[in-house]
Design an enzyme around this catalytic site. Sequence first.
Site, mmCIF file in Angstrom:
data_model
loop_
_atom_site.group_PDB
_atom_site.id
_atom_site.type_symbol
_atom_site.label_atom_id
_atom_site.label_comp_id
_atom_site.label_asym_id
_atom_site.label_seq_id
_atom_site.Cartn_x
_atom_site.Cartn_y
_atom_site.Cartn_z
ATOM 1 N N CYS A 8 -1.917 4.320 10.535
ATOM 2 C CA CYS A 8 -1.751 5.628 11.167
ATOM 3 C C CYS A 8 -3.001 5.917 11.994
ATOM 4 C CB CYS A 8 -1.542 6.714 10.107
ATOM 5 S SG CYS A 8 -1.032 8.285 10.850
ATOM 6 N N GLY B 169 4.229 7.292 -0.873
ATOM 7 C CA GLY B 169 5.593 6.906 -1.221
ATOM 8 C C GLY B 169 6.657 7.139 -0.181
ATOM 9 N N CYS C 101 0.885 -1.190 0.000
ATOM 10 C CA CYS C 101 0.000 0.000 0.000
ATOM 11 C C CYS C 101 0.908 1.220 0.000
ATOM 12 C CB CYS C 101 -0.909 0.019 1.226
ATOM 13 S SG CYS C 101 -1.975 -1.407 1.401
#
Length: 472
Positions: free
Chosen positions: A409, A292, A288
Site C-alpha cells: 500500500c 484480514g 501477511c
Amino acid sequence: MSEQSRRPRKPAKPYRRPQKDPVRILAFEALRAVDERDAYANLVLPPLLRKAREQGDFDARDAALATELVYGTLRRQGTYDAVIAACVDRPLREVDPPVLDVLSLGAHQLLGTRIPTHAAVSASVELARVVLGDGRAKFVNAVLRKVAQDDLDGWIAKVAPPYDEDPEDHLAVVHSHPRWVVSALWDSLGGGRAGIERLLAADNERPEVTLVARPGRATTEELLHEDAAVPGRWSPYAVRLAEGGEPGAVEAVREGRAGVQDEGSQLVALALANAPLDGPDEKWLDGCAGPGGKAALLAALAAERGAALLASEKQPHRAGLVARALHGNPGPYQVIAADGTRPPWRPGSFDRVLVDVPCTGLGALRRRPEARWRRRPEDLDNFAPLQRGLLRTALDSVRVGGVVGYATCSPHLAETRAVVADVLKQRPDTELIDARPLLPGVPDLGEGPDIQLWPHIHGTDAMYLSLIRRTA
C-alpha cells in the site's frame, strides 16, 4: 474629594465560566491522542464518538463535525503550520503541542470550513479556556485573529515558496505533504505538474466508504438495497456508500458476510486469484494476512473453487483480527500466527501466494493522514530487508508453475519495483506475469507488467501489485 474620585465606576464584568463544547473538546482529545500516543485517528475517533453518543452529548451532525475537524486538521497540518508560524513571534517548536492543536483546529475552521469567522474564533478561544486556561486562551485569540485576516488562497500566496523557485517545496505547503513525500510520489507517478497536483489533492479528500460482498456469503445486489449505495467502479464485489453512510448499520457487515475494504485492495486479491496457473489450484497462502480484508476475500474466492486458504500473520493480536474476518467462511481455511520470513510450512506447498508486505503506507494517506507526518525517509531502509525477505520466502513457498503476488500500500519505487527487481535478480527460476489483463476495464494501470493504482485516477488507495510465476 477629587473630581476623578466622584466619577461613577464601571461595574466589574461578571465572571463567565468557560462554556464546554463537546464537539471541539472531543476533536481536541483525538488530536492529543494522535500526537501523544502515536495513535491513528481512524482507531481513536470511533470509540470517542460512540462514548459521546451513549452519554447523550452527540447527534449525527455533531459526529460529522467532530470527524471533519479531526481529519481536516490532520490532512492540512502542514499548510496550517506554515500559516500559524507566520502569525506567532516564536518558532512553532516552542509552542506547546496542546496549544498548537487548538490553533490548528481554529485554523481549519477559519480556512477549511464554512464556519463563520466570528464563530470559529470564539469557539476556539472557549475551547482554549476549557482545556488550556485563560492565559493561553488570550494567546489563541490573538493568533487566530491574525489568521482570520485572510482566506486560504491568500495565505498560501504569502507562505508558499514560488513554484518556479522550488516546485516540491511549493507543492508541500500548498497540498500539506512533507517535501520528501512529494518528491517520492512525483518520482513514482512521473509526468508533469498537473498529475502530481491531482494526486496530492486526492490525498486530502475524504475517501469513500467501500464495502466488499464476500462471494458465497453476500451479493452486491443485497448491499445495493442500502440507502445511498452505488456499485463499485472496478471490482464486481464492491459497493460504495455515499458520504455519511455507516457500515455498522449494514446487516451483512454486522454478520461478517460483507466487510469494509478499499476497492484497490479488492483488485489486488482478484488479480492474484485470476492469474493463470500451470497445474492444480488447491492451496492458497496469504503470508501477511493482518488485519484480514484480503484474506477474507481470498478465502471466499478459494472456497468457490474447492481450494483452501492458509492465512498467516506474525502478530498474534492481528492474527485474531484475521480469524474474526474469516469466521463463517464456507470453505476450508486456517489462521496461524507465524513469521513469514521463517515459516512453519514446507517449501513449494502452495499454488497461489500473496504477500502484502509492511510498508510506509504512502498509498493510504487519505485514510491515515497523520502517517505523512510520522514517516521519515529512513523508514524505507528499515522496511527494505523485511520486504525482500518476505518476497523471497513467498517464492520459496509456491510450487513450480504457481504464482506469487507481491503487494504494497505504497507507490514508492523503493518499496515496489526496486524490491521485485532486487529479489528476482537472484531468482532465475521466476518470471514476471503481465497483471494488467487480469483487471479488465480498469484503465491506466501503468507500463506493466506490474500494476499501480492511484487515488486520483482510480479512486482507490495507491496499491501496487507484481505477479511472479515460479518456473523451476
